[in-house]
Design a protein around this motif. Structure first.
Motif: not given
Length: 196
Positions: A152-155
């Protein structure tokens, strides 16, 4: 007359001999399946644990991961609640069971993380992790599939995985699937049926 009466009853007695508790028990659904095998993993305290440490006990084997947003917590809750129901209805059987949670996400599920996750549902549940190679080996032995999803964008990421829960016998042979998707009552009923 008495001899004639007794000889007439003999066939009836033989036909009734098969009724009652001497009948053979039903064969377990997974009897003979090539599921299970030796493993070497790590528990919450960082201690090496092998399958031999559970010898002589029935095992409820569940594979999942602590960061799972929905399915794993639901299944773990059903296992824990099913065990609690069995504690009340058949405490001697409940004591023979070792519930085991094995991660499919060893990168994030450290010994401490997996231990906290398992114990949050029931302190009896043994949380196990290991190196990626150790986890892959035990997944293969138990016919478990998993695959890491896209980040995800947050890792963070999800891990897609199969959802079967196995009941293994005291010699680590498969007996039955535990129906966690049907709730705690179904879990307790399955355990009560196959644990002797």
């Amino acid at each position: 007359m008495t001899r004639l009466f007794l000889s007439a009853l003999a066939p009836l007695a033989l036909s009734l001999a098969g009724c009652g508790p001497s009948q053979p028990e039903a064969q377990a659904p997974l009897a003979g399946a090539k599921i299970g095998g030796p493993f070497q993993l790590t528990d919450a305290k960082g201690k090496t644990v092998t399958d031999r440490e559970f010898a002589g006990r029935y095992r409820v084997m569940y594979f999942g991961y602590s960061f799972c947003p929905d399915v794993c917590p639901t299944d773990m809750q059903a296992i824990a609640a099913g065990l609690k129901l069995l504690d009340k209805s058949a405490p001697a059987k409940a004591k023979k069971i070792a519930p085991i949670f094995i991660t499919v996400d060893p990168e994030r599920d450290t010994p401490a993380v997996v231990g906290r996750f398992a114990a949050a549902f029931d302190p009896r549940i043994v949380g196990l992790t290991g190196t990626p190679a150790q986890v892959e080996a035990v997944k293969k032995a138990y016919a478990v599939w998993s695959a890491k999803g896209d980040p995800s964008p947050g890792g963070g990421y999800l891990v897609n995985h199969s959802r079967q829960v196995y009941l293994m016998d005291p010699s680590n042979k498969p007996l039955a699937l535990v129906p966690t998707d049907e709730g705690p009552e179904a879990v307790a009923k399955t355990l009560d049926q196959w644990v002797r």
